[in-house]
Design a protein around this motif. Structure first.
Motif, PDB file in Angstrom:
ATOM      1  N   PHE A  49      40.181  24.919  26.743  1.00  0.00           N
ATOM      2  CA  PHE A  49      41.221  25.407  27.637  1.00  0.00           C
ATOM      3  C   PHE A  49      40.704  26.622  28.407  1.00  0.00           C
ATOM      4  O   PHE A  49      41.009  27.766  28.068  1.00  0.00           O
ATOM      5  CB  PHE A  49      42.477  25.789  26.838  1.00  0.00           C
ATOM      6  CG  PHE A  49      43.062  24.650  26.070  1.00  0.00           C
ATOM      7  CD1 PHE A  49      43.743  23.633  26.719  1.00  0.00           C
ATOM      8  CD2 PHE A  49      42.909  24.579  24.697  1.00  0.00           C
ATOM      9  CE1 PHE A  49      44.278  22.567  26.011  1.00  0.00           C
ATOM     10  CE2 PHE A  49      43.440  23.532  23.979  1.00  0.00           C
ATOM     11  CZ  PHE A  49      44.126  22.510  24.639  1.00  0.00           C
ATOM     12  N   PRO A  50      39.912  26.378  29.437  1.00  0.00           N
ATOM     13  CA  PRO A  50      39.355  27.506  30.201  1.00  0.00           C
ATOM     14  C   PRO A  50      40.452  28.258  30.958  1.00  0.00           C
ATOM     15  O   PRO A  50      41.498  27.705  31.297  1.00  0.00           O
ATOM     16  CB  PRO A  50      38.382  26.834  31.167  1.00  0.00           C
ATOM     17  CG  PRO A  50      38.874  25.445  31.294  1.00  0.00           C
ATOM     18  CD  PRO A  50      39.517  25.095  29.993  1.00  0.00           C
ATOM     19  N   ARG A  51      40.193  29.519  31.195  1.00  0.00           N
ATOM     20  CA  ARG A  51      41.124  30.340  31.959  1.00  0.00           C
ATOM     21  C   ARG A  51      41.054  29.967  33.433  1.00  0.00           C
ATOM     22  O   ARG A  51      40.078  29.385  33.890  1.00  0.00           O
ATOM     23  CB  ARG A  51      40.781  31.815  31.799  1.00  0.00           C
ATOM     24  CG  ARG A  51      41.079  32.330  30.399  1.00  0.00           C
ATOM     25  CD  ARG A  51      40.692  33.762  30.262  1.00  0.00           C
ATOM     26  NE  ARG A  51      39.316  33.774  29.757  1.00  0.00           N
ATOM     27  CZ  ARG A  51      38.590  34.851  29.549  1.00  0.00           C
ATOM     28  NH1 ARG A  51      39.084  36.021  29.817  1.00  0.00           N
ATOM     29  NH2 ARG A  51      37.380  34.764  29.075  1.00  0.00           N
ATOM     30  N   THR A  52      42.061  30.324  34.174  1.00  0.00           N
ATOM     31  CA  THR A  52      42.068  30.069  35.619  1.00  0.00           C
ATOM     32  C   THR A  52      41.130  31.028  36.329  1.00  0.00           C
ATOM     33  O   THR A  52      40.418  30.650  37.241  1.00  0.00           O
ATOM     34  CB  THR A  52      43.496  30.228  36.179  1.00  0.00           C
ATOM     35  OG1 THR A  52      44.341  29.308  35.501  1.00  0.00           O
ATOM     36  CG2 THR A  52      43.537  29.947  37.662  1.00  0.00           C
ATOM     37  N   ARG A  53      41.122  32.282  35.885  1.00  0.00           N
ATOM     38  CA  ARG A  53      40.297  33.311  36.517  1.00  0.00           C
ATOM     39  C   ARG A  53      39.499  34.071  35.473  1.00  0.00           C
ATOM     40  O   ARG A  53      39.999  34.361  34.392  1.00  0.00           O
ATOM     41  CB  ARG A  53      41.157  34.312  37.282  1.00  0.00           C
ATOM     42  CG  ARG A  53      41.880  33.712  38.452  1.00  0.00           C
ATOM     43  CD  ARG A  53      42.531  34.803  39.292  1.00  0.00           C
ATOM     44  NE  ARG A  53      43.208  34.248  40.433  1.00  0.00           N
ATOM     45  CZ  ARG A  53      42.608  33.851  41.547  1.00  0.00           C
ATOM     46  NH1 ARG A  53      41.308  33.981  41.676  1.00  0.00           N
ATOM     47  NH2 ARG A  53      43.303  33.352  42.532  1.00  0.00           N
ATOM     48  N   TYR A  54      38.281  34.381  35.845  1.00  0.00           N
ATOM     49  CA  TYR A  54      37.393  35.203  35.017  1.00  0.00           C
ATOM     50  C   TYR A  54      36.922  36.367  35.879  1.00  0.00           C
ATOM     51  O   TYR A  54      36.559  36.187  37.035  1.00  0.00           O
ATOM     52  CB  TYR A  54      36.158  34.403  34.570  1.00  0.00           C
ATOM     53  CG  TYR A  54      36.457  33.293  33.599  1.00  0.00           C
ATOM     54  CD1 TYR A  54      36.311  33.485  32.235  1.00  0.00           C
ATOM     55  CD2 TYR A  54      36.857  32.043  34.051  1.00  0.00           C
ATOM     56  CE1 TYR A  54      36.569  32.460  31.332  1.00  0.00           C
ATOM     57  CE2 TYR A  54      37.123  31.006  33.164  1.00  0.00           C
ATOM     58  CZ  TYR A  54      36.978  31.221  31.812  1.00  0.00           C
ATOM     59  OH  TYR A  54      37.239  30.210  30.925  1.00  0.00           O
ATOM     60  N   SER A  55      36.919  37.545  35.310  1.00  0.00           N
ATOM     61  CA  SER A  55      36.408  38.730  36.008  1.00  0.00           C
ATOM     62  C   SER A  55      35.242  39.279  35.208  1.00  0.00           C
ATOM     63  O   SER A  55      35.392  39.605  34.035  1.00  0.00           O
ATOM     64  CB  SER A  55      37.498  39.793  36.137  1.00  0.00           C
ATOM     65  OG  SER A  55      38.546  39.314  36.932  1.00  0.00           O
ATOM     66  N   ALA A  56      34.109  39.379  35.848  1.00  0.00           N
ATOM     67  CA  ALA A  56      32.895  39.857  35.179  1.00  0.00           C
ATOM     68  C   ALA A  56      32.517  41.232  35.712  1.00  0.00           C
ATOM     69  O   ALA A  56      32.425  41.421  36.924  1.00  0.00           O
ATOM     70  CB  ALA A  56      31.758  38.876  35.403  1.00  0.00           C
ATOM     71  N   GLY A  57      32.320  42.164  34.807  1.00  0.00           N
ATOM     72  CA  GLY A  57      31.907  43.511  35.187  1.00  0.00           C
ATOM     73  C   GLY A  57      33.069  44.477  35.135  1.00  0.00           C
ATOM     74  O   GLY A  57      34.228  44.105  35.343  1.00  0.00           O
TER      75      GLY A  57
END
Length: 115
Positions: free
Chosen positions: A86-94
């Motif tokens: 169940f991957p997330r809709t948004r990923y924020s890296a950093g």
């Protein structure tokens, strides 16, 4: 992302902050910026002025000091998006993406423009 949903394709958005890559290489950015500046009509150059050109180059150099060199933060997000049940809709890296861009996205446009 929404357009692909009707085809049964889940799209995850990975929104990285500033990372040290060839895309963010200041020498390349500065060269491209100056090349574009040279191609502008004199009227446009006069409207912006030399201070705009110099200030933009200084801002590019200053921003480079905040770039993150740990690209694993981005690839970990990619790996999770590709392998998670169940991957997330948004990923924020950093840190900059998490502490700056996410909160800004919830604010009114006029306020984010000011910031």
């Amino acid at each position: 992302r929404l357009e692909m949903r009707s085809f049964g394709v889940k799209v995850c958005v990975i929104e990285p902050g500033y990372f040290k890559t060839m895309i963010t290489n200041v020498e390349n950015l500065e060269k491209n910026f100056l090349s574009t500046w040279e191609k502008l009509p004199e009227e446009t150059k006069a409207s912006y002025g030399e201070n705009y050109l110099k200030g933009s180059v200084v801002a590019l150099r200053r921003l480079q000091k905040t770039y993150n060199s740990n690209l694993r933060l981005v690839t970990d997000c990619m790996e999770h998006a590709l392998t998670s049940r169940f991957p997330r809709t948004r990923y924020s890296a950093g840190w900059d993406a998490k502490l700056l861009y996410i909160p800004l996205s919830y604010l009114p446009s006029a306020l984010t423009d000011f910031i």
